[in-house]
Design a protein around this motif. Sequence first.
Motif, PDB file in Angstrom:
ATOM      1  N   LEU A 157      10.616  -2.077   4.382  1.00  0.00           N
ATOM      2  CA  LEU A 157      10.532  -3.436   3.844  1.00  0.00           C
ATOM      3  C   LEU A 157      11.776  -4.253   4.189  1.00  0.00           C
ATOM      4  CD1 LEU A 157       9.196  -2.454   0.302  1.00  0.00           C
ATOM      5  CD2 LEU A 157       7.841  -3.454   2.162  1.00  0.00           C
ATOM      6  N   PHE A 158      12.840  -3.576   4.600  1.00  0.00           N
ATOM      7  CA  PHE A 158      14.106  -4.261   4.845  1.00  0.00           C
ATOM      8  C   PHE A 158      14.520  -4.265   6.315  1.00  0.00           C
ATOM      9  CE2 PHE A 158      14.172  -2.821   0.461  1.00  0.00           C
ATOM     10  CZ  PHE A 158      14.571  -3.966  -0.201  1.00  0.00           C
ATOM     11  N   GLU A 159      13.912  -3.410   7.114  1.00  0.00           N
ATOM     12  CA  GLU A 159      14.428  -3.218   8.476  1.00  0.00           C
ATOM     13  C   GLU A 159      14.218  -4.443   9.357  1.00  0.00           C
ATOM     14  OE1 GLU A 159      13.601   0.621  10.000  1.00  0.00           O
ATOM     15  OE2 GLU A 159      14.312   0.156  12.013  1.00  0.00           O
ATOM     16  N   HIS A 160      13.155  -5.140   9.138  1.00  0.00           N
ATOM     17  CA  HIS A 160      12.917  -6.409   9.823  1.00  0.00           C
ATOM     18  C   HIS A 160      12.880  -7.478   8.742  1.00  0.00           C
ATOM     19  CE1 HIS A 160      10.906  -9.644  11.966  1.00  0.00           C
ATOM     20  NE2 HIS A 160      10.957  -8.966  13.097  1.00  0.00           N
ATOM     21  N   TYR A 161      13.435  -8.630   9.045  1.00  0.00           N
ATOM     22  CA  TYR A 161      13.399  -9.692   8.045  1.00  0.00           C
ATOM     23  C   TYR A 161      11.953 -10.067   7.712  1.00  0.00           C
ATOM     24  CZ  TYR A 161      13.669 -14.143   5.713  1.00  0.00           C
ATOM     25  OH  TYR A 161      13.498 -15.142   4.801  1.00  0.00           O
ATOM     26  N   MET A 162      11.671 -10.144   6.425  1.00  0.00           N
ATOM     27  CA  MET A 162      10.387 -10.671   5.955  1.00  0.00           C
ATOM     28  C   MET A 162      10.679 -11.708   4.880  1.00  0.00           C
ATOM     29  SD  MET A 162       7.737  -7.483   5.710  1.00  0.00           S
ATOM     30  CE  MET A 162       8.687  -5.992   5.742  1.00  0.00           C
ATOM     31  N   THR A 163       9.840 -12.715   4.810  1.00  0.00           N
ATOM     32  CA  THR A 163      10.011 -13.724   3.771  1.00  0.00           C
ATOM     33  C   THR A 163       9.638 -13.135   2.419  1.00  0.00           C
ATOM     34  OG1 THR A 163       7.738 -14.506   3.925  1.00  0.00           O
ATOM     35  CG2 THR A 163       9.349 -15.524   5.433  1.00  0.00           C
ATOM     36  N   VAL A 164      10.028 -13.833   1.372  1.00  0.00           N
ATOM     37  CA  VAL A 164       9.643 -13.400   0.026  1.00  0.00           C
ATOM     38  C   VAL A 164       8.125 -13.309  -0.071  1.00  0.00           C
ATOM     39  CG1 VAL A 164       9.614 -14.079  -2.407  1.00  0.00           C
ATOM     40  CG2 VAL A 164      11.726 -14.279  -1.082  1.00  0.00           C
ATOM     41  N   GLY A 165       7.449 -14.290   0.499  1.00  0.00           N
ATOM     42  CA  GLY A 165       5.990 -14.289   0.439  1.00  0.00           C
ATOM     43  C   GLY A 165       5.392 -13.077   1.138  1.00  0.00           C
ATOM     44  N   GLN A 166       5.907 -12.765   2.300  1.00  0.00           N
ATOM     45  CA  GLN A 166       5.392 -11.584   3.025  1.00  0.00           C
ATOM     46  C   GLN A 166       5.671 -10.307   2.238  1.00  0.00           C
ATOM     47  OE1 GLN A 166       7.555 -12.274   6.713  1.00  0.00           O
ATOM     48  NE2 GLN A 166       5.671 -12.787   7.805  1.00  0.00           N
ATOM     49  N   LEU A 167       6.864 -10.205   1.707  1.00  0.00           N
ATOM     50  CA  LEU A 167       7.222  -8.995   0.952  1.00  0.00           C
ATOM     51  C   LEU A 167       6.323  -8.828  -0.273  1.00  0.00           C
ATOM     52  CD1 LEU A 167      11.085  -9.309   1.236  1.00  0.00           C
ATOM     53  CD2 LEU A 167       9.753  -7.342   2.005  1.00  0.00           C
ATOM     54  N   GLU A 168       6.112  -9.908  -0.983  1.00  0.00           N
ATOM     55  CA  GLU A 168       5.299  -9.810  -2.192  1.00  0.00           C
ATOM     56  C   GLU A 168       3.864  -9.407  -1.866  1.00  0.00           C
ATOM     57  OE1 GLU A 168       7.578 -12.894  -5.212  1.00  0.00           O
ATOM     58  OE2 GLU A 168       5.893 -13.639  -4.005  1.00  0.00           O
ATOM     59  N   GLN A 169       3.376  -9.914  -0.756  1.00  0.00           N
ATOM     60  CA  GLN A 169       2.009  -9.528  -0.377  1.00  0.00           C
ATOM     61  C   GLN A 169       1.929  -8.030  -0.110  1.00  0.00           C
ATOM     62  OE1 GLN A 169       1.361 -12.575   2.775  1.00  0.00           O
ATOM     63  NE2 GLN A 169      -0.499 -13.029   1.640  1.00  0.00           N
ATOM     64  N   VAL A 170       2.880  -7.514   0.639  1.00  0.00           N
ATOM     65  CA  VAL A 170       2.854  -6.090   0.982  1.00  0.00           C
ATOM     66  C   VAL A 170       3.130  -5.233  -0.251  1.00  0.00           C
ATOM     67  CG1 VAL A 170       3.914  -4.280   2.386  1.00  0.00           C
ATOM     68  CG2 VAL A 170       3.581  -6.562   3.347  1.00  0.00           C
ATOM     69  N   MET A 171       4.035  -5.680  -1.077  1.00  0.00           N
ATOM     70  CA  MET A 171       4.495  -4.842  -2.187  1.00  0.00           C
ATOM     71  C   MET A 171       3.465  -4.729  -3.315  1.00  0.00           C
ATOM     72  SD  MET A 171       8.406  -6.216  -2.097  1.00  0.00           S
ATOM     73  CE  MET A 171       9.442  -5.060  -2.949  1.00  0.00           C
ATOM     74  N   TYR A 172       2.691  -5.811  -3.568  1.00  0.00           N
ATOM     75  CA  TYR A 172       1.724  -5.666  -4.657  1.00  0.00           C
ATOM     76  C   TYR A 172       0.539  -6.635  -4.607  1.00  0.00           C
ATOM     77  CZ  TYR A 172       3.611  -9.812  -7.004  1.00  0.00           C
ATOM     78  OH  TYR A 172       3.996 -11.096  -7.297  1.00  0.00           O
ATOM     79  N   LYS A 173       0.735  -7.819  -4.076  1.00  0.00           N
ATOM     80  CA  LYS A 173      -0.342  -8.803  -4.189  1.00  0.00           C
ATOM     81  C   LYS A 173      -1.601  -8.380  -3.435  1.00  0.00           C
ATOM     82  CE  LYS A 173       2.250 -13.018  -5.201  1.00  0.00           C
ATOM     83  NZ  LYS A 173       2.739 -14.321  -4.690  1.00  0.00           N
ATOM     84  N   ASN A 174      -1.423  -7.880  -2.219  1.00  0.00           N
ATOM     85  CA  ASN A 174      -2.601  -7.471  -1.448  1.00  0.00           C
ATOM     86  C   ASN A 174      -3.319  -6.301  -2.118  1.00  0.00           C
ATOM     87  OD1 ASN A 174      -1.854  -9.402   0.418  1.00  0.00           O
ATOM     88  ND2 ASN A 174      -0.861  -7.946   1.791  1.00  0.00           N
ATOM     89  N   ALA A 175      -2.540  -5.391  -2.654  1.00  0.00           N
ATOM     90  CA  ALA A 175      -3.144  -4.247  -3.342  1.00  0.00           C
ATOM     91  C   ALA A 175      -3.920  -4.700  -4.569  1.00  0.00           C
ATOM     92  CB  ALA A 175      -2.061  -3.243  -3.725  1.00  0.00           C
ATOM     93  N   ASN A 176      -3.338  -5.601  -5.322  1.00  0.00           N
ATOM     94  CA  ASN A 176      -4.046  -6.109  -6.501  1.00  0.00           C
ATOM     95  C   ASN A 176      -5.369  -6.734  -6.106  1.00  0.00           C
ATOM     96  OD1 ASN A 176      -1.942  -5.307  -8.092  1.00  0.00           O
ATOM     97  ND2 ASN A 176      -1.195  -7.366  -8.570  1.00  0.00           N
ATOM     98  N   GLY A 177      -5.319  -7.524  -5.053  1.00  0.00           N
ATOM     99  CA  GLY A 177      -6.539  -8.196  -4.618  1.00  0.00           C
ATOM    100  C   GLY A 177      -7.578  -7.228  -4.101  1.00  0.00           C
ATOM    101  N   PHE A 178      -7.137  -6.233  -3.391  1.00  0.00           N
ATOM    102  CA  PHE A 178      -8.062  -5.258  -2.804  1.00  0.00           C
ATOM    103  C   PHE A 178      -8.692  -4.388  -3.889  1.00  0.00           C
ATOM    104  CE2 PHE A 178      -8.868  -1.207  -0.505  1.00  0.00           C
ATOM    105  CZ  PHE A 178      -9.634  -1.690   0.548  1.00  0.00           C
ATOM    106  N   TYR A 179      -7.923  -4.018  -4.875  1.00  0.00           N
ATOM    107  CA  TYR A 179      -8.390  -3.093  -5.915  1.00  0.00           C
ATOM    108  C   TYR A 179      -9.326  -3.777  -6.905  1.00  0.00           C
ATOM    109  CZ  TYR A 179      -7.940   0.847  -9.183  1.00  0.00           C
ATOM    110  OH  TYR A 179      -8.185   1.933  -9.978  1.00  0.00           O
ATOM    111  N   ASN A 180      -9.020  -5.027  -7.199  1.00  0.00           N
ATOM    112  CA  ASN A 180      -9.648  -5.663  -8.359  1.00  0.00           C
ATOM    113  C   ASN A 180     -10.800  -6.591  -8.025  1.00  0.00           C
ATOM    114  OD1 ASN A 180      -7.935  -4.476 -10.306  1.00  0.00           O
ATOM    115  ND2 ASN A 180      -6.308  -5.894  -9.719  1.00  0.00           N
ATOM    116  N   VAL A 181     -11.406  -6.439  -6.875  1.00  0.00           N
ATOM    117  CA  VAL A 181     -12.540  -7.323  -6.535  1.00  0.00           C
ATOM    118  C   VAL A 181     -13.683  -7.106  -7.527  1.00  0.00           C
ATOM    119  CG1 VAL A 181     -14.336  -7.790  -4.828  1.00  0.00           C
ATOM    120  CG2 VAL A 181     -11.970  -7.470  -4.098  1.00  0.00           C
TER     121      VAL A 181
END
Lengths: 309, 295
Positions: free
Chosen positions: A285-309
């Motif tokens: 998560l740190f080796e390449h620069y990612m924006t806050v938005g990108q990090l949040e998507q990878v860290m939990y937002k995408n998972a929440n969306g995928f799990y909770n349909v």
Amino acid sequence: MKNKLNRRDFCQQTLFSSIALALPGTTQALGKFARAPMKPKEGPQIVDTFVHLFEWPFRKLKYSGTEPLVQKLKKHQIREAWAGNFEALFHKDIDGTNRRLMEECRRYDPDFLKPIGSVNPTWPDWEEDLRRCHEEYHMAGIRVHPDYQMIDLASTEFRSLVEKAAERNMFVQIAGDLEDPRHHHPLVNTRNHSFEPIVDVARAVPQARIQLVHWNRKVRADLLSRLVELPNIVFDSSRIEGAGELGALMNGESWYGPRESIPADRFLFGSHAPFFAVESALLKLFEHYMTVGQLEQVMYKNANGFYNV
Amino acid sequence: MNEHKFEFDPKQYGLPDLEQIKEYRVWDSHYHGYLTSGDPISYNDKMLKYVHRMGIERVISVDIGGTLPRPLEPKPYDDEKRKFLEENTDYFSGIIPIDPGFPEESVQKMVDWIENGPCIGIKYVGGNQLGITCDHPNNDMIIEKAIELDAVVYIHTWIKTGGEPRHIGGANLSGESLPWHVTKLAERFPDKILICGHAGGDWELGIRAIRSSENVFMEFAGADPQSGGVDMAVNELGADRIVWGGHGPSRSFATELAKVLEADLTDEERMKIFGRNYRKLAKPIFDKKGIKIKV
């Protein structure tokens, strides 16, 4: 997850606001401080979409017990883990592996451990396994291991499994492999099933939700491009390999993947704990620069969306 | 790429931040920035951004002179690599691939690139034209020259399951050494430290294979970040016989740093593995070249 104002930001903002109100004319000067380079923000907790419970048969893993594993994950700010069962790779009584998995997750911490059962569509009565996963064990998804469970992804059985899972609104995780095949115990001779057929399956069953996990050894750049074109496929990060490669894939700078950028909303954090050191997935998560938005998507937002349909 | 900014604090996630990584003084003994396909110069430029972002103190490039499949054939980029090595001695070093199938030519390359050039050691690559592993008598004149020069000796090893019937090492490439080839060579040169590269890939076997050979060090880059590997290595070998490699860009620094960070070690042990052991090993040749390093 709620957006939290961290303590540092809170103090900074309230302090400046209070002084500004108390001392008219100081706002402009204080603004200089407010615009000074910020230290890193407090980040969100993480949803780990790829872990396993129980025993890996070829090694006593360092964090193999549920308690040590969960404590380890929590230490690294993981708040939820989607847990499969190593036993499902080898046991014929796959329902038994699913039941034990559900019981272990429920017994330990059902808010933290989300059981992900397994179904082998080449074995008898698999529809009943799927039904039990859904109706009795209340699992949101299933995980298949084609190379270990000998599932040809071009087979009608596999497509049928994906269709029936979709009818139940369950997602399907397809695992590439779990261990570098070069290091397999010589007794083990897994199949090497192609991931190419996933393109056709995902296209034929558009309502299916498919996540590729630990997929990289199976997916070269051209196949990845075709998979990304299908909106119902997402990817875990556990074996995205190469210098800065996770961020590089999102920014069109990949070493080995497609030249075009892959949006951050296609990646979900996965650690492959306890087989892998969880620090590996975190450092990515740190080796390449990612924006806050990108990090949040990878860290939990995408998972929440995928799990909770 | 925003080369230095971290949006979130790694420490919050149980990781060292950039300053802490720098305090470990990480030396990457297995740096593949000069990929030998395509344009190695531009690859290296791209790779160095990650080196600096992740706080790596020094890299030792292993792709100097020729290519890995044909290490003794000069390539157009060689002069540019040599110049870069000479101009960046503060953070960039190199070792040269050799081919034990051609020992005289390998020794000549050592003269050109180490004795009369900027490099500090040699690398045995994963396989070679004539199928000569590192235990073959051909290697003696190469190691004797390395001893004369105080050159670092890095030997790629892997243990690949395969063959018919399947067995460990059965899928190795022709000439690709196994860890037990390294120990045989080490017996003939008990006063020379040899680095067993990649821990044989299959670290559970690789560690045990070299355990009793005190002059064989282990490096463990290039394999997946399996939990527990460095713990076992320290238990069996001690923290003084292990060096660290990054293997980028085909491996992420995340993968390789994690192997050490995950292990139950003291900071002192981590510092040894991340760089101090290699610095001790390489100090004589740095001294010879007039490059000051602090161990």
